[in-house]
Design a protein around this motif. Structure first.
Motif, PDB file in Angstrom:
ATOM      1  N   ASP A  69      44.807 -53.000  13.051  1.00  0.00           N
ATOM      2  CA  ASP A  69      43.427 -53.498  13.088  1.00  0.00           C
ATOM      3  C   ASP A  69      42.525 -52.543  13.867  1.00  0.00           C
ATOM      4  N   ALA A  70      43.018 -52.035  14.980  1.00  0.00           N
ATOM      5  CA  ALA A  70      42.232 -51.101  15.790  1.00  0.00           C
ATOM      6  C   ALA A  70      42.021 -49.792  15.040  1.00  0.00           C
ATOM      7  N   ALA A  71      43.068 -49.296  14.388  1.00  0.00           N
ATOM      8  CA  ALA A  71      42.943 -48.046  13.630  1.00  0.00           C
ATOM      9  C   ALA A  71      41.922 -48.195  12.514  1.00  0.00           C
ATOM     10  N   THR A  72      41.940 -49.323  11.840  1.00  0.00           N
ATOM     11  CA  THR A  72      41.000 -49.571  10.750  1.00  0.00           C
ATOM     12  C   THR A  72      39.565 -49.626  11.270  1.00  0.00           C
ATOM     13  N   ALA A  73      39.354 -50.309  12.381  1.00  0.00           N
ATOM     14  CA  ALA A  73      38.008 -50.406  12.966  1.00  0.00           C
ATOM     15  C   ALA A  73      37.507 -49.037  13.411  1.00  0.00           C
ATOM     16  N   LEU A  74      38.371 -48.262  14.046  1.00  0.00           N
ATOM     17  CA  LEU A  74      37.979 -46.920  14.482  1.00  0.00           C
ATOM     18  C   LEU A  74      37.661 -46.026  13.294  1.00  0.00           C
ATOM     19  N   TYR A  78      34.188 -44.084  12.631  1.00  0.00           N
ATOM     20  CA  TYR A  78      34.138 -42.630  12.503  1.00  0.00           C
ATOM     21  C   TYR A  78      33.533 -42.223  11.168  1.00  0.00           C
ATOM     22  N   LEU A  79      33.901 -42.904  10.098  1.00  0.00           N
ATOM     23  CA  LEU A  79      33.347 -42.578   8.779  1.00  0.00           C
ATOM     24  C   LEU A  79      31.850 -42.851   8.720  1.00  0.00           C
ATOM     25  N   ARG A  80      31.427 -44.018   9.207  1.00  0.00           N
ATOM     26  CA  ARG A  80      29.996 -44.361   9.175  1.00  0.00           C
ATOM     27  C   ARG A  80      29.176 -43.423  10.040  1.00  0.00           C
ATOM     28  N   GLY A  81      29.780 -42.921  11.113  1.00  0.00           N
ATOM     29  CA  GLY A  81      29.048 -42.043  12.017  1.00  0.00           C
ATOM     30  C   GLY A  81      29.188 -40.559  11.686  1.00  0.00           C
ATOM     31  N   GLY A  82      29.883 -40.239  10.596  1.00  0.00           N
ATOM     32  CA  GLY A  82      30.067 -38.841  10.210  1.00  0.00           C
ATOM     33  C   GLY A  82      30.963 -38.077  11.182  1.00  0.00           C
ATOM     34  N   ARG A  83      31.835 -38.779  11.862  1.00  0.00           N
ATOM     35  CA  ARG A  83      32.708 -38.157  12.878  1.00  0.00           C
ATOM     36  C   ARG A  83      34.062 -37.827  12.255  1.00  0.00           C
ATOM     37  N   VAL A  84      34.028 -36.904  11.285  1.00  0.00           N
ATOM     38  CA  VAL A  84      35.213 -36.578  10.493  1.00  0.00           C
ATOM     39  C   VAL A  84      36.322 -35.980  11.347  1.00  0.00           C
ATOM     40  N   GLY A  85      35.988 -35.140  12.314  1.00  0.00           N
ATOM     41  CA  GLY A  85      36.999 -34.549  13.181  1.00  0.00           C
ATOM     42  C   GLY A  85      37.780 -35.601  13.943  1.00  0.00           C
ATOM     43  N   GLU A  86      37.074 -36.608  14.432  1.00  0.00           N
ATOM     44  CA  GLU A  86      37.754 -37.688  15.159  1.00  0.00           C
ATOM     45  C   GLU A  86      38.601 -38.527  14.213  1.00  0.00           C
ATOM     46  N   LEU A  87      38.136 -38.703  12.970  1.00  0.00           N
ATOM     47  CA  LEU A  87      38.917 -39.441  11.988  1.00  0.00           C
ATOM     48  C   LEU A  87      40.217 -38.696  11.696  1.00  0.00           C
ATOM     49  N   GLY A  88      40.138 -37.367  11.544  1.00  0.00           N
ATOM     50  CA  GLY A  88      41.340 -36.568  11.312  1.00  0.00           C
ATOM     51  C   GLY A  88      42.329 -36.705  12.452  1.00  0.00           C
ATOM     52  N   GLY A  89      41.824 -36.668  13.679  1.00  0.00           N
ATOM     53  CA  GLY A  89      42.682 -36.831  14.844  1.00  0.00           C
ATOM     54  C   GLY A  89      43.336 -38.202  14.872  1.00  0.00           C
TER      55      GLY A  89
END
Length: 108
Positions: A69-74, A78-89
């Motif tokens: 649940d936490a991974a999905t929320a994060l 990250y996707l909505r905020g354009g934070r692709v690098g953090e999503l990859g991590g």
């Protein structure tokens, strides 16, 4: 959880739910960490001072302990905020914890 959702024995009270979840989250309970993060993201706790940054902290802690649940929320944040690098991590970290990726490999 009674205060989070409201039950026959307890009225819905987001501030009280945040207090109880916070105690369990501090003790390292991943489900409480995830629920607290989601509650803080929703703003339903009355803005107890933590807000989005506190929500992400709790969601990351829960994710590190395997909370889907936490991974999905994060991932959504990250996707909505354009934070692709953090999503990859986030993805690589989850794969690494599951033993699917070598610790030598990193997201860049």
């Amino acid at each position: 959880m009674n205060y989070l959702h409201g039950t026959l024995s307890a009225a819905k009270d987001a501030d009280l739910a945040a207090e109880w979840l916070g105690g369990a989250a501090e003790m390292g309970h991943p489900a409480a960490q995830a629920q607290l993060g989601l509650l803080l993201l929703s703003g339903a706790d009355g803005g107890g001072g933590e807000g989005a940054s506190g929500a992400e902290l709790w969601l990351r802690r829960a994710h590190e302990q395997g909370s889907f649940d936490a991974a999905t929320a994060l991932a959504g944040r990250y996707l909505r905020g354009g934070r692709v690098g953090e999503l990859g991590g986030l993805v690589v970290g989850g794969l690494r914890r599951a033993g699917h990726v070598s610790s030598k490999w990193s997201w860049r």
